[in-house]
Design a protein around this motif. Structure first.
Motif, PDB file in Angstrom:
ATOM      1  N   GLU A 199       0.834  -1.062   0.143  1.00 51.51           N
ATOM      2  CA  GLU A 199      -0.142   0.098  -0.095  1.00 51.51           C
ATOM      3  C   GLU A 199       0.556   1.311   0.168  1.00 51.51           C
ATOM      4  O   GLU A 199       0.361   2.508   0.321  1.00 51.51           O
ATOM      5  CB  GLU A 199      -1.022  -0.012   1.327  1.00 51.51           C
ATOM      6  N   GLN A 224      -0.390  -5.170  -4.208  1.00 51.03           N
ATOM      7  CA  GLN A 224      -0.985  -4.100  -3.313  1.00 51.03           C
ATOM      8  C   GLN A 224      -0.061  -2.672  -3.518  1.00 51.03           C
ATOM      9  O   GLN A 224       0.242  -2.281  -2.661  1.00 51.03           O
ATOM     10  CB  GLN A 224      -1.223  -4.460  -1.974  1.00 51.03           C
ATOM     11  N   ALA A 228      -5.407  -0.173   0.444  1.00 49.34           N
ATOM     12  CA  ALA A 228      -6.616  -1.004  -0.010  1.00 49.34           C
ATOM     13  C   ALA A 228      -7.913  -0.081  -0.149  1.00 49.34           C
ATOM     14  O   ALA A 228      -8.744  -0.580  -0.895  1.00 49.34           O
ATOM     15  CB  ALA A 228      -6.808  -2.004   1.277  1.00 49.34           C
TER      16      ALA A 228
END
Ligand code: MG
Length: 355
Positions: A199, A224, A228
């Motif tokens: 992230e 990722q 999210a």
């Protein structure tokens, strides 16, 4: 669930045999572990021993700080359910675990520890390895990557040299130093790489430029890349990305999968995130049905949790099951890795042996 025993529905003899032991195990790391989220020298995981009919199943869950879980809180949350778990009919395990999951809020590492212990018990009691319980061919287990945490270029190079037996590496990125990290890896090896940003990128324009650069550097997929919560931005990225985009922090439960299919190409399933083998199996099947790539990952944990995931690995496209290789005091021996290939133990249940 406590009410089942209290209501006298369970024979006393069965109740006496039942035991649920919940303990916290401190695992020592071989290297200080750094991602965009944390840096540490040890990890505490939750271990559960479930004993019925003189047979003990072993389970483990690694609490994930991102979801505000800890081993201590998991242990505390699980303890009130111990009596109900060991007095319910062991062959109604799906119903019993479904009731537990509904009653116990959050605490997915604790749920995973119980689920794995019960499924290990089921396999041992039936005298079959869990991959056979699920109807899987252990030869279909994919290669596993070995993960390289974020570090200085010099230490990164040393870690890549130490990972020589692994044919594919997973490289953690997500900081300003990403290009230097990949360049350091590429000074040492030409192996295929998979990259996990955890992230770490929040600007989609910058993220697509990084992905274009990674694609030129032998990277197979990006895990990722963005937070999210940034589903729309990730969909924008996916529409432009040469590399498949795999969800990790964004995927928790089976119900998440349909909306993720609109923004990602695949999902990284972890037993600690979803609550064990039963839910992981459902996620994998839902993801496959929607045409997504599937991956099994793990947290830093002992051979208990990693071996549990490995028993489902013949179902998935990618594996990142190296969490037990990152610790120096593993209490058990289970799945082995030979030149990157996962070799499943053939004993009943998880097939664990003392280290
Ligand atoms: Mg990840």
């Amino acid at each position: 669930m406590k009410t089942m025993a209290a209501a006298g529905l369970v024979p006393a003899a069965l109740a006496e045999d039942g035991k649920l032991d919940i303990r916290i195990v401190r695992l020592k790391l071989r290297h200080t572990w750094t991602t965009t989220m944390s840096s540490s020298d040890y990890r505490d995981t939750l271990h559960v021993h479930y004993t019925r009919d003189g047979i003990t199943g072993i389970g483990e869950g690694a609490p994930i700080a991102r979801y505000k879980e800890s081993a201590a809180s998991g242990k505390q949350a699980l303890e009130p359910f111990a009596a109900g778990l060991v007095t319910a009919d062991p062959w109604h395990f799906d119903k019993t675990l479904t009731e537990l999951f509904a009653a116990l809020k959050g605490n997915y590492a604790a749920k995973a520890a119980v689920d794995i212990a019960v499924m290990d018990w089921v396999g041992r009691r039936l005298d079959v390895p869990l991959y056979r319980y699920y109807g899987l061919d252990p030869k279909d287990a994919p290669l596993t990557t070995f993960s390289i945490g974020i570090d200085t270029p010099e230490i990164t190079k040393q870690k890549v040299r130490e990972a020589a037996p692994f044919p594919i590496l997973k490289i953690k990125v997500g900081l300003d130093s990403d290009e230097a990290t990949i360049a350091a890896v590429r000074e040492v090896t030409g192996k295929p790489l998979r990259v996990d940003a955890n992230e770490g990128w929040t600007d989609k324009e910058a993220a697509i430029r990084k992905i274009e650069w990674l694609a030129k550097n032998g990277v197979e997929f990006i895990e990722q890349p963005m937070p999210a919560a940034m589903l729309e931005e990730t969909r924008w990225l996916r529409d432009r990305s040469e590399l498949p985009i795999i969800a990790d922090e964004a995927v928790l439960r089976t119900a998440d999968i349909p909306k993720l299919a609109e923004a990602y190409d695949g999902v990284n399933v972890k037993l600690d995130k979803c609550g064990g083998l039963r839910e992981a199996y459902r996620i994998i099947q839902m993801a496959r049905a929607l045409g997504l790539k599937t991956m099994l990952g793990c947290m830093i944990s002992s051979s208990v949790a990693v071996t549990a995931a490995a028993h489902l690995s013949p179902l998935v496209d990618y594996a990142d099951l190296d969490g037990n290789l990152l610790i120096s005091n593993d209490p058990y021996r289970g799945v082995l890795v030979e030149d990157g290939t996962l070799v499943l133990p053939t004993g009943p249940g998880l097939g664990l042996e003392p280290a």
